[in-house]
Design a protein around this motif. Sequence first.
Motif, PDB file in Angstrom:
ATOM      1  N   PRO A 105      -3.724  65.014 -31.621  1.00 49.20           N
ATOM      2  CA  PRO A 105      -5.297  65.200 -31.581  1.00 49.20           C
ATOM      3  C   PRO A 105      -5.514  66.291 -30.313  1.00 49.20           C
ATOM      4  CG  PRO A 105      -4.875  62.898 -32.018  1.00 49.20           C
ATOM      5  CD  PRO A 105      -3.434  63.503 -31.717  1.00 49.20           C
ATOM      6  N   SER A 116      -9.916  65.937 -32.671  1.00 50.57           N
ATOM      7  CA  SER A 116      -9.968  64.773 -31.644  1.00 50.57           C
ATOM      8  C   SER A 116     -11.187  63.822 -32.281  1.00 50.57           C
ATOM      9  CB  SER A 116     -10.059  65.136 -30.427  1.00 50.57           C
ATOM     10  OG  SER A 116      -8.924  65.943 -29.927  1.00 50.57           O
ATOM     11  N   LEU A 117     -10.769  62.649 -32.812  1.00 47.57           N
ATOM     12  CA  LEU A 117     -11.696  61.807 -33.406  1.00 47.57           C
ATOM     13  C   LEU A 117     -11.975  60.704 -32.580  1.00 47.57           C
ATOM     14  CD1 LEU A 117     -10.578  61.468 -36.962  1.00 47.57           C
ATOM     15  CD2 LEU A 117     -12.200  63.017 -36.162  1.00 47.57           C
ATOM     16  N   GLY A 118     -13.166  60.466 -32.189  1.00 44.80           N
ATOM     17  CA  GLY A 118     -13.559  59.492 -31.253  1.00 44.80           C
ATOM     18  C   GLY A 118     -13.834  58.043 -32.183  1.00 44.80           C
ATOM     19  N   PHE A 119     -13.951  56.923 -31.588  1.00 44.76           N
ATOM     20  CA  PHE A 119     -14.185  55.878 -32.360  1.00 44.76           C
ATOM     21  C   PHE A 119     -15.168  55.730 -33.250  1.00 44.76           C
ATOM     22  CE2 PHE A 119     -15.372  51.333 -32.677  1.00 44.76           C
ATOM     23  CZ  PHE A 119     -14.522  50.686 -33.321  1.00 44.76           C
ATOM     24  N   LYS A 120     -16.303  56.200 -33.038  1.00 46.83           N
ATOM     25  CA  LYS A 120     -17.455  56.304 -33.766  1.00 46.83           C
ATOM     26  C   LYS A 120     -17.247  57.102 -35.265  1.00 46.83           C
ATOM     27  CE  LYS A 120     -21.893  57.940 -34.151  1.00 46.83           C
ATOM     28  NZ  LYS A 120     -23.017  58.940 -33.529  1.00 46.83           N
ATOM     29  N   GLU A 121     -16.285  58.401 -34.829  1.00 45.52           N
ATOM     30  CA  GLU A 121     -16.115  59.257 -36.139  1.00 45.52           C
ATOM     31  C   GLU A 121     -15.051  58.446 -37.091  1.00 45.52           C
ATOM     32  OE1 GLU A 121     -16.106  60.429 -32.880  1.00 45.52           O
ATOM     33  OE2 GLU A 121     -17.199  61.876 -33.037  1.00 45.52           O
ATOM     34  N   ILE A 122     -14.026  57.598 -36.282  1.00 44.77           N
ATOM     35  CA  ILE A 122     -13.112  57.048 -37.053  1.00 44.77           C
ATOM     36  C   ILE A 122     -13.719  55.820 -37.964  1.00 44.77           C
ATOM     37  CG2 ILE A 122     -11.138  55.262 -36.964  1.00 44.77           C
ATOM     38  CD1 ILE A 122     -10.042  57.070 -34.587  1.00 44.77           C
TER      39      ILE A 122
END
Length: 94
Positions: free
Chosen positions: A22, A67-73
């Motif tokens: 990421p 780069s995915l954050g927790f919310k996006e995942i």
Amino acid sequence: MRRAEGLRDQLEQDIVTGHFKPGERLDEQSLANRFGVSRTPVREALMQLPSTGMGELLPRRGAFVASLGFKEIIERFETMAALEGMCGALAARR
């Protein structure tokens, strides 16, 4: 399948398997050398990555792995769960 689509599929696979990390920059020339193609299909493939959420294109900086954050995942897993449920319901009707 067009060459750019095949390259995009391979890039997506490389991102999923961790070959690209990421936030890592995706260099057109090194990818063209790796796949043995010109930069044009690589550029087309890189332009398609943002539509799948796997990459980002930044003006005058190039292409990067998303780069995915927790919310996006969590949002993506919720979307996948809803789609799988709809697919299951449609399959059961047939």
